[in-house]
Design a protein around this motif. Sequence first.
Motif, PDB file in Angstrom:
ATOM      1  N   TYR A   4      11.421  23.104  18.077  1.00 46.30           N
ATOM      2  CA  TYR A   4      12.350  23.885  18.886  1.00 46.30           C
ATOM      3  C   TYR A   4      12.875  23.079  20.085  1.00 46.30           C
ATOM      4  N   SER A   5      12.034  22.187  20.590  1.00 44.83           N
ATOM      5  CA  SER A   5      12.494  21.316  21.680  1.00 44.83           C
ATOM      6  C   SER A   5      13.582  20.388  21.153  1.00 44.83           C
ATOM      7  N   GLY A   6      13.388  19.918  19.913  1.00 42.33           N
ATOM      8  CA  GLY A   6      14.405  19.074  19.279  1.00 42.33           C
ATOM      9  C   GLY A   6      15.701  19.841  19.107  1.00 42.33           C
ATOM     10  N   LEU A   7      15.579  21.085  18.658  1.00 44.82           N
ATOM     11  CA  LEU A   7      16.773  21.937  18.487  1.00 44.82           C
ATOM     12  C   LEU A   7      17.513  22.083  19.815  1.00 44.82           C
ATOM     13  N   ARG A   8      16.749  22.055  20.896  1.00 50.88           N
ATOM     14  CA  ARG A   8      17.358  22.193  22.219  1.00 50.88           C
ATOM     15  C   ARG A   8      17.750  20.834  22.816  1.00 50.88           C
ATOM     16  N   GLY A   9      17.707  19.819  21.973  1.00 46.30           N
ATOM     17  CA  GLY A   9      18.211  18.508  22.391  1.00 46.30           C
ATOM     18  C   GLY A   9      17.271  17.723  23.290  1.00 46.30           C
TER      19      GLY A   9
ATOM     20  N   ALA B  40       8.618  28.591  20.815  1.00 48.78           N
ATOM     21  CA  ALA B  40      10.064  28.640  21.095  1.00 48.78           C
ATOM     22  C   ALA B  40      10.277  29.018  22.554  1.00 48.78           C
ATOM     23  N   ASN B  41       9.472  29.962  23.021  1.00 45.18           N
ATOM     24  CA  ASN B  41       9.578  30.389  24.414  1.00 45.18           C
ATOM     25  C   ASN B  41       9.274  29.232  25.369  1.00 45.18           C
ATOM     26  N   ALA B  42       8.215  28.484  25.060  1.00 48.35           N
ATOM     27  CA  ALA B  42       7.831  27.351  25.928  1.00 48.35           C
ATOM     28  C   ALA B  42       8.932  26.290  25.938  1.00 48.35           C
ATOM     29  N   ALA B  43       9.507  26.018  24.771  1.00 46.85           N
ATOM     30  CA  ALA B  43      10.571  25.007  24.695  1.00 46.85           C
ATOM     31  C   ALA B  43      11.793  25.465  25.499  1.00 46.85           C
ATOM     32  N   ASN B  44      12.120  26.745  25.402  1.00 47.64           N
ATOM     33  CA  ASN B  44      13.260  27.263  26.184  1.00 47.64           C
ATOM     34  C   ASN B  44      13.012  27.126  27.686  1.00 47.64           C
TER      35      ASN B  44
ATOM     36  N   PRO C 240      18.480  23.212  34.770  1.00 48.39           N
ATOM     37  CA  PRO C 240      18.539  24.618  35.217  1.00 48.39           C
ATOM     38  C   PRO C 240      19.782  25.367  34.721  1.00 48.39           C
ATOM     39  N   LYS C 241      20.856  24.612  34.408  1.00 46.51           N
ATOM     40  CA  LYS C 241      22.071  25.325  33.973  1.00 46.51           C
ATOM     41  C   LYS C 241      22.100  25.572  32.454  1.00 46.51           C
ATOM     42  N   ALA C 242      21.083  25.083  31.758  1.00 46.16           N
ATOM     43  CA  ALA C 242      21.062  25.271  30.294  1.00 46.16           C
ATOM     44  C   ALA C 242      20.906  26.752  29.972  1.00 46.16           C
TER      45      ALA C 242
ATOM     46  N   ASN D 116      24.074  26.702  14.110  1.00 44.90           N
ATOM     47  CA  ASN D 116      23.870  25.613  15.077  1.00 44.90           C
ATOM     48  C   ASN D 116      24.310  24.289  14.455  1.00 44.90           C
ATOM     49  N   ASP D 117      25.279  23.665  15.070  1.00 46.14           N
ATOM     50  CA  ASP D 117      25.859  22.427  14.522  1.00 46.14           C
ATOM     51  C   ASP D 117      24.846  21.290  14.418  1.00 46.14           C
ATOM     52  N   ILE D 118      23.752  21.406  15.144  1.00 46.59           N
ATOM     53  CA  ILE D 118      22.753  20.340  15.115  1.00 46.59           C
ATOM     54  C   ILE D 118      22.203  20.143  13.688  1.00 46.59           C
ATOM     55  N   PHE D 119      22.345  21.191  12.857  1.00 43.06           N
ATOM     56  CA  PHE D 119      21.817  21.110  11.478  1.00 43.06           C
ATOM     57  C   PHE D 119      22.907  20.781  10.448  1.00 43.06           C
TER      58      PHE D 119
END
Length: 343
Positions: A19-24, A304-308, A316-318, A328-331
Amino acid sequence: MDDVIIIGGGPAGLFASFYSGLRGMRVRIIDIQDKLGGKMHVYPEKIIWDIGGLAPKPCFEVIQDTVKQGLHFEPEVNLEERVIDIRKIAEQHFEVETDKGNIFSGKSVIIAIGGGIINPKQLDIKDAERYKLTNLHYVVQSLKKFKDKHVLISGAGNSALDWANDLSGYAKSVTLIYRKADIKGYEVMKEKLEELNVKKLPNTHIHQLVGDETQTKIEQVVLENIETGAHTVQSFDDVIISHGFDRENTLLEQSSAKVDMFNEYSIKGFGNTATSIDGLYACGDIIYHEAKAHLIASAFSDAANAANLAKRYIEPKAKPEGYVSSHNDIFKESNKVVMKKYL
Ligand SMILES: Cc1cc2nc3c(=O)[nH]c(=O)nc-3n(C[C@H](O)[C@H](O)[C@H](O)COP(=O)(O)OP(=O)(O)OC[C@H]3O[C@@H](n4cnc5c(N)ncnc54)[C@H](O)[C@@H]3O)c2cc1C
């Protein structure tokens, strides 16, 4: 510097990695074991039913899928490294030190250490170590291995009873030995064992392992009746030791970064996976919060919560949440590979 250092490569750590990867974010996973998957390696042959949306399947398949998913965004992985200290140097700057002398820097840290480091209690008998590669087992990796074999199980806890149950009717014979006069396992299983073809020997323990001529395989076991001291020698193809686990969880106690604890075993979650230290999150079995369930499914949700939270701590602006995978275009590229199967 890594964006997120994840301590622990069980289901929580692996999904936190994904999930951290998904969030870049750039991720490093550190685990003391020589493989990823965490506690699931304790019960690889058991069928898992209670992960939402997943058809029942053996745990080793869940391990395979969870590991594959956890590695999707190619995190750095450090195995066989035990984390011994976590230090918060400044905002967005943590140091994580391992017993190999490595000091990794990360902007945030996710603790996913489950109940700590667990290892099966070893049989304290001369030469036991050398049979570990052949027919002395501490975990049943696959039932297949025991087909038509004469199997000795030492122990009377839930796992020992489970294995006796699973192997009876599959192995040629199952002998269960335990030190006490009675089995301490759960009642349903005890009743079931009565019906099964499992030979039970109370007040008995292993006195000696007798190797074959090459001394690489156990051929016979000398059993001792603890009350009478009488010895009997029996032949077995395989010996399973189920004497519980040694647990070790000194990291949180010794760590320079002191998180508030819920109790001796769990980190206190504030809301969900936020801890008392900004930038340091915890997920899976190690955290306690009000929505907690000690399940793999819950470890995923925590992760997922921890990664968010880590994402927002670093940026902070994410957005507070990641974008759903279906849109999600990442996939985009990976989807082409997955879709091939369906075209
Ligand atoms: C016998 C058994 C059967 C179960 N059956 C089910 C089931 O059917 N369904 C279900 O949902 N749940 C089941 N569970 C519970 C499930 O396994 C846990 O909830 C889940 O594994 C928790 O995941 P985790 O990632 O938080 O911790 P873990 O899986 O415990 O992983 C933690 C990882 O952290 C590593 N670690 C710890 N300390 C350090 C350190 N200092 N440095 C480096 N690495 C460290 C450990 O080596 C480990 O790999 C079962 C548990 C057991 C014991």
